[in-house]
Scaffold this active site. Structure first.
Site, mmCIF file in Angstrom:
data_model
loop_
_atom_site.group_PDB
_atom_site.id
_atom_site.type_symbol
_atom_site.label_atom_id
_atom_site.label_comp_id
_atom_site.label_asym_id
_atom_site.label_seq_id
_atom_site.Cartn_x
_atom_site.Cartn_y
_atom_site.Cartn_z
ATOM 1 N N PHE A 1 0.796 -1.222 0.000
ATOM 2 C CA PHE A 1 0.000 0.000 0.000
ATOM 3 C C PHE A 1 0.831 1.276 0.000
ATOM 4 O O PHE A 1 0.352 2.317 0.407
ATOM 5 C CB PHE A 1 -0.961 0.024 1.198
ATOM 6 C CG PHE A 1 -1.978 -1.046 1.154
ATOM 7 C CD1 PHE A 1 -3.020 -0.993 0.252
ATOM 8 C CD2 PHE A 1 -1.903 -2.126 2.013
ATOM 9 C CE1 PHE A 1 -3.971 -1.986 0.204
ATOM 10 C CE2 PHE A 1 -2.849 -3.124 1.976
ATOM 11 C CZ PHE A 1 -3.886 -3.057 1.067
ATOM 12 N N ASP B 1 -1.364 -11.913 4.037
ATOM 13 C CA ASP B 1 -0.504 -11.462 2.934
ATOM 14 C C ASP B 1 0.947 -11.860 3.195
ATOM 15 O O ASP B 1 1.868 -11.067 3.023
ATOM 16 C CB ASP B 1 -0.626 -9.951 2.747
ATOM 17 C CG ASP B 1 -0.108 -9.499 1.375
ATOM 18 O OD1 ASP B 1 -0.065 -10.341 0.455
ATOM 19 O OD2 ASP B 1 0.245 -8.321 1.231
#
Length: 806
Positions: A500, A617
């Site tokens: 991100f 993740d």
């Protein structure tokens, strides 16, 4: 029982080899041979001969008839397999059941029973092989009285003090060897009883005392837990333990690693409804006498109030087994109320210690008084469903849960509490003086704060929000300081992309105060909003483990959201594993240490932390390396917390990295501990091979990484799968074992994958491994394609898919 016996003489040899007969029962006239099966009348269970790991060894056993893969629940000749195709089970002349190995003699029998002519062996609807006397109708022998590693509903673990009898479970030596292993599960003759797992002659795990419907040492057995267990004790010195079936096939198994599991079949997979030990605090006596194991707060071992480590130097090193000793000795005088009187300090959420004694008390106050006036009583606990328990020996194997558990009151010298009162008086005086000084500067400070209010309003709002989330010790950095340190986020200070956003280092790696930091700057177009940002701050702040990255603080100014970490000089693992030059710095021993470290960090997230976190993740680029190449799991923006007995969750928004995502998560949005295990398996195979899951292609068929790993393992060519840079530093058998573990982790069905505790055991021991199934979920990107071509998948009509490429 079952179908009629099939007799077709012309084709008997053919069917004996290639298919099974359905058998009605075993009599003296009709022995039971290899190739035949005996079914229960309800069709649930089946008796027959089976082999393990494609071996020539044959065992006589019972299994679930319609469940694939085969699950064996009882083995007759577990210590001595048969090897002759002429082996059979029959009734001897003296009336006992015996298994003969063709011409090689008897390998197993029920012993002398002296049954009458016409007696027979049958398989009941509960999976019990029974030998019935034809004349009396009595059951002369039954498999339920000779347990293996599995307890079925209606079968019983028991003890009988008068007869000196005990019946428990004995683990298999390994997944492929049913001979007795080193672990044994029993119920104890204490009142109340408890379950224990023995490793040889020492205790390995215990459930805590039984409280009518639950074991007090298992936090998952809270008020909402529907217990399948039944435990009864009588005045004649006998105890009986079993569990009930609730409409679905179920079993309780003691694994070869020493884990007790209750498994229920949902029609497709086996789901675990209970496991013990569940984490490292469940291992017996890990913190020693008077030590308290608190799995969520490192270091996990602490001393009870009023106690100090017996050997301080060893304690600091993490060797806690010697435990703790009293700081102030007791001077007990029964009902004394003077300055030397004893007091009780109560600790909540406790797994009751071992070596308890039942005391007949009507209520908690009476329990308290009985212990107070008994100088040998060191602690007491009044537990619903049990009553009063007291301890006169060292408090051993005690742990504290984040929720649930019992109240434990420990006897202390009164001076131990008086010390705290004196400390509180000093603190109160100091605080009063400090407040007086602070108020003296309040007027000046108020004016200055008003001037700077606008610049700090965003940080203050976030600070208040974070304080409401119970995030202690989190530092709020000023934007000016971060901009100065990173040279206004210049490209020369950019370390690389992160989840991100991008990651930057401070000039020379340091702030003005000398601290080395890395700054994660969240991209406004990344899709990470307030929830993900909060997720990462809250989770990393509350989780503390040597294999997890440590966050120092954050900064929020306008649309800018920054996370500040301690700087790790070696960056992420992918910069080494996938770089032709730098990979030489990671030889096989170092890579194996990294693999084990990641597994330990994952165990902390899944089992040992009070939050129980699923990462979602896990990948090579999210593993950071410190100066000693110790791995640190990072990027918790997508992580989710599980509560209580929750073991999985379903989401409508599937996010993660293609190739690392498990099949059930990618296509249905279901994630659990087993989803992270799948990701770990991919990561493990990447570390071994030095190849990326997203771009690897082998042979004319363009086989992807998992397919190539499977091929190499099947053909025992694991050395071909190994990164050639490791050829001189690796051992083929160790590499082969790691490839097999990786394949076990990436199996299609979650139930087939190991849990995290089993995974770490596989990595740190040399016990036999189960055979993996062929991976069926393979994501592959051809070399002439962009990874982004495969980066979007559709889960279902209600799912928003956001798949981040590596």
């Amino acid at each position: 029982m079952g179908k009629k016996r099939i007799v077709f003489f012309a084709y008997l040899p053919f069917f004996t080899i290639f298919m099974s007969f359905s058998f009605a029962g075993i009599t003296k006239e009709s022995p039971f041979s290899i190739g035949q099966t005996l079914s229960s009348s309800n069709g649930v269970y089946e008796l027959g001969f089976f082999s393990l790991n494609n071996s020539q060894n044959q065992y006589l056993g019972i299994w679930f008839k319609s469940i694939i893969p085969q699950v064996v629940v009882w083995v007759a000749n577990r210590e001595k397999p048969v090897t002759d195709s002429a082996a059979n089970l029959g009734i001897s002349s003296n009336g006992s059941l015996l298994l003969s190995n063709g011409k090689h003699g008897v390998v197993w029998s029920t012993g002398d029973i002296f049954a009458s002519n016409g007696s027979r062996a049958e398989l009941t609807d509960h999976g019990n092989l029974v030998f019935i006397d034809k004349v009396s109708g009595r059951t002369l022998w039954q498999s339920f009285e000779h347990l293996g590693n599995t307890l079925l509903p209606t079968s019983i673990m028991m003890y009988n003090l008068v007869a000196g009898e005990k019946r428990g479970l004995t683990a298999w030596k390994s997944y492929t060897d049913p001979s007795p292993g080193e672990f044994v599960a029993l119920i104890t003759p204490q009142v109340p009883s408890q379950g224990i797992i023995m490793r040889g002659s020492t205790r390995y795990y215990r459930t805590g005392p039984w409280a009518k419907t639950r074991f007090t040492g298992s936090p998952q057995m809270d008020e909402s837990y529907t217990s399948p267990f039944i435990l009864t004790q009588d005045v004649n010195g006998s105890g009986y333990f079993s569990f009930v079936e609730r409409g679905k096939p179920s079993r309780m198994i003691l694994t070869s690693e020493g884990t007790m599991k209750v498994l229920v079949h949902n029609g497709m997979d086996w789901e675990s409804t209970y496991e013990g030990p569940a984490n490292s605090c469940d291992i017996y006596g890990v913190c020693g006498p008077f030590g308290l194991c608190v799995v969520s707060i490192p270091p996990k071992c602490k001393c009870f109030k009023g106690f100090v480590p017996k050997f301080a130097k060893e304690w600091k090193k993490g060797n806690w087994t010697s435990g703790c000793v009293r700081r102030t000795e007791l001077h007990c005088q029964g009902n004394s109320s003077g300055k030397d009187a004893n007091v009780f300090y109560t600790v909540p959420n406790i797994k009751p210690p071992d070596f308890y004694e039942y005391a007949n008390s009507q209520n908690a106050e009476e329990c308290h008084q009985n212990c107070l006036h008994n100088c040998s009583c060191l602690a007491f606990s009044y537990i619903p469903g049990i009553g009063c328990l007291m301890w006169s020996k060292d408090l051993m194997d005690t742990r504290q849960f984040s929720a649930a558990g019992e109240l434990l009151s420990i006897r202390l010298a009164r001076s131990e509490l008086d010390v705290n009162k004196r400390k509180m008086t000093i603190v109160a005086s100091t605080v009063s003086l400090t407040l007086f000084v602070i108020f003296g500067f309040a007027a000046f400070g108020f004016w200055r704060c008003r001037v700077e209010h606008n610049a700090h309003i965003s940080n203050d709002a976030w600070r208040n929000f974070l304080q409401s989330q119970d995030v202690p010790g989190l530092e709020f950095f000023e934007m000016n300081a971060i901009q100065t340190a990173t040279n206004n986020f210049s490209l020369s200070n950019k370390l690389g992309p992160g989840g991100f956003g991008s990651v930057y280092k401070a000039r020379n790696g340091k702030l003005q105060d000398g601290r080395e930091i890395a700054v994660k700057r969240l991209s406004s177009s990344s899709g990470q909003g307030k929830q993900e940002f909060m997720n990462e701050i809250v989770l990393i702040s509350k989780l503390q483990h040597r294999n997890l990255v440590r966050v120092l603080g954050c900064c929020v100014e306008g649309t800018e959201k920054l996370l500040i970490y301690g700087f790790l000089k070696n960056k992420s693992l992918d910069t080494f594993v996938f770089d032709a030059r730098k990979k030489l710095e990671l030889d096989w021993p170092k890579r194996f240490e990294i693999i084990e470290g990641i597994a330990r960090g994952l165990l902390y997230l899944h089992r040992d932390s009070r939050l129980r976190v699923i990462h979602r993740d896990l990948k090579v680029s999210n593993i950071l390396l410190d100066e000693k190449m110790n791995p640190k799991i990072s990027d918790f923006g997508l992580a989710r917390m599980f509560q209580g007995t929750q073991y999985q969750e379903k989401t409508r928004r599937v996010v993660g990295t293609l190739g690392y995502m498990s099949p059930e998560y990618a296509w249905t949005g279901v994630f659990s501990e087993k989803s992270d295990i799948y990701s770990f398996g991919v990561l493990l195979l990447e570390i071994i091979s030095g190849k990326k899951i997203s771009s690897f292609s082998y042979g004319e068929e363009g086989k992807a990484l998992l397919a190539y790993a499977w091929e190499c393992w099947c053909e025992t060519r694991e050395v071909n799968f190994l990164d050639q840079a490791l050829a001189d530093s690796s051992h083929p058998s160790e590499v082969g074992r790691c490839v097999q573990i990786g394949l076990l982790c990436v199996q299609h069905e979650p139930a087939d994958r190991p849990n995290t505790l089993e995974l770490l055991s596989m990595l740190t021991t040399t016990s036999d491994l189960p055979l993996p199934k062929k991976p069926t979920f393979v994501v592959h990107t051809r070399k002439d394609e962009s990874p982004s071509n495969d980066s979007m998948i559709t889960v279902n009509e209600m799912t928003e898919s956001v798949i981040q490429g590596r």
